[in-house]
Design an enzyme around this catalytic site. Structure first.
Site, PDB file in Angstrom:
ATOM      1  N   TYR A   1       0.955  -1.275   0.000  1.00 46.75           N
ATOM      2  CA  TYR A   1      -0.097   0.030   0.096  1.00 46.75           C
ATOM      3  C   TYR A   1       0.868   1.281   0.051  1.00 46.75           C
ATOM      4  CZ  TYR A   1      -2.914  -3.794   2.075  1.00 46.75           C
ATOM      5  OH  TYR A   1      -3.666  -4.910   2.372  1.00 46.75           O
TER       6      TYR A   1
ATOM      7  N   LYS B   1      17.496  -8.673  24.342  1.00 48.38           N
ATOM      8  CA  LYS B   1      16.360  -7.671  24.345  1.00 48.38           C
ATOM      9  C   LYS B   1      14.901  -8.712  24.280  1.00 48.38           C
ATOM     10  CE  LYS B   1      14.094  -3.916  25.006  1.00 48.38           C
ATOM     11  NZ  LYS B   1      14.310  -3.113  26.205  1.00 48.38           N
TER      12      LYS B   1
ATOM     13  N   ASP C   1      19.417  -1.963  25.886  1.00 47.88           N
ATOM     14  CA  ASP C   1      19.354  -0.606  26.371  1.00 47.88           C
ATOM     15  C   ASP C   1      20.064  -0.254  27.845  1.00 47.88           C
ATOM     16  OD1 ASP C   1      17.438  -2.596  27.609  1.00 47.88           O
ATOM     17  OD2 ASP C   1      15.909  -1.181  27.777  1.00 47.88           O
TER      18      ASP C   1
ATOM     19  N   ASP D   1      26.491  -3.577  15.956  1.00 47.79           N
ATOM     20  CA  ASP D   1      26.606  -2.595  15.301  1.00 47.79           C
ATOM     21  C   ASP D   1      26.628  -1.348  16.085  1.00 47.79           C
ATOM     22  OD1 ASP D   1      27.354  -0.958  13.048  1.00 47.79           O
ATOM     23  OD2 ASP D   1      25.263  -1.335  12.035  1.00 47.79           O
TER      24      ASP D   1
ATOM     25  N   ASP E   1      29.854   1.152  17.954  1.00 43.96           N
ATOM     26  CA  ASP E   1      29.897   2.813  17.604  1.00 43.96           C
ATOM     27  C   ASP E   1      30.127   3.179  18.867  1.00 43.96           C
ATOM     28  OD1 ASP E   1      30.054   2.274  14.792  1.00 43.96           O
ATOM     29  OD2 ASP E   1      28.827   3.983  14.556  1.00 43.96           O
TER      30      ASP E   1
END
Ligand code: ATP
Ligand code: MG
Length: 352
Positions: free
Chosen positions: A144, A186, A219, A243, A247
């Protein structure tokens, strides 16, 4: 007898063209001192190749690379070509075709490189990122398009074989270091793949009784890496989480310009690839001021993977001495050029 290695070199885009020659110079200098000879095979692949031929590398690019002992990559990506063409046209196909399922990213406090956050003790950790599957999959799609009902779906794909081999690699690495393994999870929010990840990691750890393992929600782990990076030894994480965390950890240790990485095929059936964590840095490209330490350190990881641990250690000692003596690029508070850093590293290797 001289050890000869045939290396495919892809300097690529932006500062890749500056930091790769600097690192090659340092690698040749250390090789000479250890009876190693590098046979560099320079490939002009990247965004200019894409502009000229509509592809980042030739059709038989992967076959060409397969004939090498290792791949030494600078960076790919430019602001005016979407990443789907650059990254997915070179980086991701190489990682997958050669089953480079381990992305190894060491993070250490370097002499003379200040951390932007407070840390009482030096940082010395390694992030082991799963490099072939997980969240970075092509499974999904959009329907859509353009309407108010538009839907985008992106599936994560985790396999038992894939999780097992990265967990095993990370656990073995931890066993040879300080014996601590942290698994990023997680499973409180992602209810299928992450509990599966946790289960497989736990099964693998049964074979490593000397490794103390904990799992941390990604987190909380991110926050903790800012506050207490010195507490971590080896962190194993999925493709996406690894990833992001690498960083973050690289920045906490000083500059992304210093951060190295290795894309490893541990069985050695295919070439592995060594590249800095940073990208092509278009904002500073062409000025000769890029920090070459991430590229040089990646070169040290290549030496190590090729079986030259002593040469790798000497190169690391030399760039640490160069940094300590004050030869630093602008991103880490100095004024040196890329070439001056390379010259200082060679000088600190000592007499040949
Ligand atoms: P990519 O998409 O290729 O990862 P990016 O723009 O997201 O590119 P980088 O190219 O790594 O990320 O650049 C991020 C910032 O870090 C830029 O401001 C860049 O100048 C700086 N930077 C990256 N690498 C270096 C380096 N080797 N020396 C100095 N500064 C660097
Ligand atoms: Mg980036």
């Amino acid at each position: 007898m001289t050890a000869r290695h045939r290396i495919a070199v892809i300097a690529g885009d932006g500062i890749g063209q500056e930091v790769v020659p600097a690192a090659v110079r340092c690698l040749d200098a250390v090789a000479e001192r250890h009876d190693i000879a590098f046979d560099w095979h320079h490939l002009d692949w990247g965004s200019d190749h894409y502009r000229a031929h509509g592809r980042m590398m030739p059709v038989d690019g992967l076959d060409i690379l397969a004939g090498h002992d290792a791949i030494f990559l600078g960076a790919v990506g430019v602001p005016d070509i979407p990443d789907v063409h650059t990254l997915w046209g070179l980086l991701i196909p190489i990682r997958r075709a050669f089953a480079q399922y381990i992305n190894l990213r060491p993070v250490r406090t370097l002499p003379g490189v200040p951390s932007p956050v407070f840390s009482r003790d030096p940082i010395d950790l390694v992030i082991v990122r799963e490099n072939n599957e997980g969240e970075y999959s092509e499974v999904g799609g959009r329907v859509y398009q353009g309407s108010a009902d538009e839907i985008a779906i992106q599936e994560s794909v985790f396999t038992r074989r894939g999780v097992e081999r990265v967990a095993r690699y990370a656990a073995a690495l931890a066993a040879g270091r300080r014996g601590h393994l942290t698994s990023a999870t997680k499973s409180n929010g992602i209810v299928h793949t992450m509990p599966f990840w946790d289960e497989v990691v736990r099964d693998v750890l049964a074979d490593f009784p000397d490794v103390t393992a904990r799992q941390e929600l990604v987190d909380a782990l991110a926050a903790s890496l800012v506050l207490h990076p010195e507490r971590y030894d080896v962190i194993v994480a999925s493709n996406l989480f690894g990833d992001i965390l690498s960083d973050l950890a690289g920045a906490v240790a000083g500059s992304i310009g210093c951060a190295p990485s290795a894309n490893l095929n541990p069985p050695g059936e295919h070439p592995s690839m060594f590249e800095p964590v940073h990208g092509s840095a278009p904002d500073i490209a062409g000025q000769g001021i890029a920090n070459p330490i991430g590229q040089i350190w990646s070169g040290a990881m290549m030496l190590d993977a090729l079986g030259h641990a002593a040469a790798a250690a000497q190169l690391i000692t030399a760039f640490e001495a160069a940094l300590a003596s004050g030869t630093r690029t602008r991103d880490i508070g100095g004024t040196a050029t890329t070439a001056e850093v390379a010259a200082a590293v060679v000088a600190h290797l000592g007499p040949s």
